[in-house]
Design a protein around this motif. Structure first.
Motif, PDB file in Angstrom:
ATOM      1  N   THR A   9      38.909  65.999  44.681  1.00 13.86           N
ATOM      2  CA  THR A   9      40.088  65.857  44.023  1.00 13.86           C
ATOM      3  C   THR A   9      41.660  65.664  45.003  1.00 13.86           C
ATOM      4  OG1 THR A   9      40.648  68.581  45.223  1.00 13.86           O
ATOM      5  CG2 THR A   9      39.323  68.203  43.226  1.00 13.86           C
ATOM      6  N   PRO A  38      42.298  65.082  39.429  1.00 14.19           N
ATOM      7  CA  PRO A  38      43.897  65.362  40.355  1.00 14.19           C
ATOM      8  C   PRO A  38      43.618  66.977  41.419  1.00 14.19           C
ATOM      9  CG  PRO A  38      44.202  64.884  38.311  1.00 14.19           C
ATOM     10  CD  PRO A  38      43.115  64.745  38.701  1.00 14.19           C
ATOM     11  N   LYS A  41      40.348  72.036  38.364  1.00 16.25           N
ATOM     12  CA  LYS A  41      39.830  72.519  37.009  1.00 16.25           C
ATOM     13  C   LYS A  41      39.355  71.057  36.108  1.00 16.25           C
ATOM     14  CE  LYS A  41      43.729  75.789  35.761  1.00 16.25           C
ATOM     15  NZ  LYS A  41      43.736  75.570  34.588  1.00 16.25           N
ATOM     16  N   ASP A  71      46.088  80.285  42.148  1.00 13.61           N
ATOM     17  CA  ASP A  71      44.664  79.435  42.661  1.00 13.61           C
ATOM     18  C   ASP A  71      43.463  80.314  42.532  1.00 13.61           C
ATOM     19  OD1 ASP A  71      46.922  77.197  43.008  1.00 13.61           O
ATOM     20  OD2 ASP A  71      46.748  78.443  45.507  1.00 13.61           O
TER      21      ASP A  71
HETATM   22  C1  LIG Z   1      47.364  76.239  40.092  1.00 13.95           C
HETATM   23  C2  LIG Z   1      46.368  75.111  40.738  1.00 13.95           C
HETATM   24  N1  LIG Z   1      45.967  75.517  41.600  1.00 13.95           N
HETATM   25  C3  LIG Z   1      44.838  74.459  41.615  1.00 13.95           C
HETATM   26  C4  LIG Z   1      43.805  74.335  42.668  1.00 13.95           C
HETATM   27  O1  LIG Z   1      44.129  75.483  44.028  1.00 13.95           O
HETATM   28  N2  LIG Z   1      43.527  73.853  43.296  1.00 13.95           N
HETATM   29  C5  LIG Z   1      43.300  72.908  42.975  1.00 13.95           C
HETATM   30  O2  LIG Z   1      42.349  71.805  43.350  1.00 13.95           O
HETATM   31  N3  LIG Z   1      43.692  72.667  41.617  1.00 13.95           N
HETATM   32  C6  LIG Z   1      44.565  73.235  41.035  1.00 13.95           C
HETATM   33  N4  LIG Z   1      45.652  73.131  40.037  1.00 13.95           N
HETATM   34  C7  LIG Z   1      45.575  71.903  39.421  1.00 13.95           C
HETATM   35  C8  LIG Z   1      44.344  72.194  38.484  1.00 13.95           C
HETATM   36  O3  LIG Z   1      42.968  72.492  38.962  1.00 13.95           O
HETATM   37  C9  LIG Z   1      44.420  70.486  37.327  1.00 13.95           C
HETATM   38  O4  LIG Z   1      44.346  69.505  37.876  1.00 13.95           O
HETATM   39  C10 LIG Z   1      45.242  70.594  36.220  1.00 13.95           C
HETATM   40  O5  LIG Z   1      45.503  71.967  35.508  1.00 13.95           O
HETATM   41  C11 LIG Z   1      44.798  69.575  35.527  1.00 13.95           C
HETATM   42  O6  LIG Z   1      44.064  69.627  34.023  1.00 13.95           O
HETATM   43  C12 LIG Z   1      46.572  74.425  39.930  1.00 13.95           C
HETATM   44  C13 LIG Z   1      46.815  74.452  38.348  1.00 13.95           C
END
Ligand SMILES: Cc1nc2c(=O)[nH]c(=O)nc-2n(C[C@H](O)[C@H](O)[C@H](O)CO)c1C
Length: 154
Positions: A9, A38, A41, A71
């Motif tokens: 990511t 990104p 998720k 997170d």
């Molecule tokens: C709140 C949040 N926290 C994390 C995180 O701790 N680590 C991470 O890799 N990504 C986070 N994201 C982004 C989501 O995983 C995802 O990339 C977005 O919602 C776009 O689909 C989000 C939105």
């Protein structure tokens, strides 16, 4: 030749994918398909695509959940998705998450992210190429990143 998928990511604060690719190359000859998404998720669908569209035998999914409560929720959702993707494809997806607050400083975080990534890359290599080596390690208290805790049995 076996194909290993590597997905990481941009949210993470260390290049976990590069560490994994470097580690794999030091141990086996395998095709490697690497993608970056990104955040965590986005890992489940990227992993499923690597298996179904790129013919990966196994995927290593790498990410760094941040330190906020939201997170942690994200990490749980991503984990659930990764398990579902494994069951849908009947392939291992090795989840390598390092929570940002597992470490006390940026230096320790970088160390942990590299070490856990490399150690799980080795686990993946064993799962695919030498599963009997994992059987030999059964119940030995292995940990990825921090020190192993050892066995309490015979
Ligand atoms: C709140 C949040 N926290 C994390 C995180 O701790 N680590 C991470 O890799 N990504 C986070 N994201 C982004 C989501 O995983 C995802 O990339 C977005 O919602 C776009 O689909 C989000 C939105």
């Amino acid at each position: 030749m076996k194909t290993i998928g590597v997905v990481d990511t941009t949210f993470a604060r260390f290049n976990m994918g590069s560490a994994v690719v470097d580690e794999i190359k030091q141990h086996v000859s395998a095709r490697i398909k690497r993608v970056t998404v990104p955040g965590i998720k986005d890992l489940p669908v990227a992993s499923k695509k690597l298996i179904e569209e790129e013919d990966c035998d196994l995927v290593i999914a790498l990410g760094m959940p941040g330190s906020k409560d939201i997170d942690k929720v994200c990490a749980h959702e991503a984990s659930t998705g990764l398990i579902q993707a494994q069951l849908m494809t009947n392939r291992h997806i090795i989840e390598v998450f390092v929570h940002e607050n597992e470490a006390g400083s940026d230096k320790e975080l970088a160390y942990l992210m590299e070490k856990r990534s490399r150690e799980h890359a080795l686990n993946a290599v064993k799962l695919l190429f030498k599963p009997e080596e994992l059987v030999k390690q059964a119940g030995t208290g292995q940990r990825q990143g921090f020190e192993d805790v050892g066995s309490i049995g015979m």
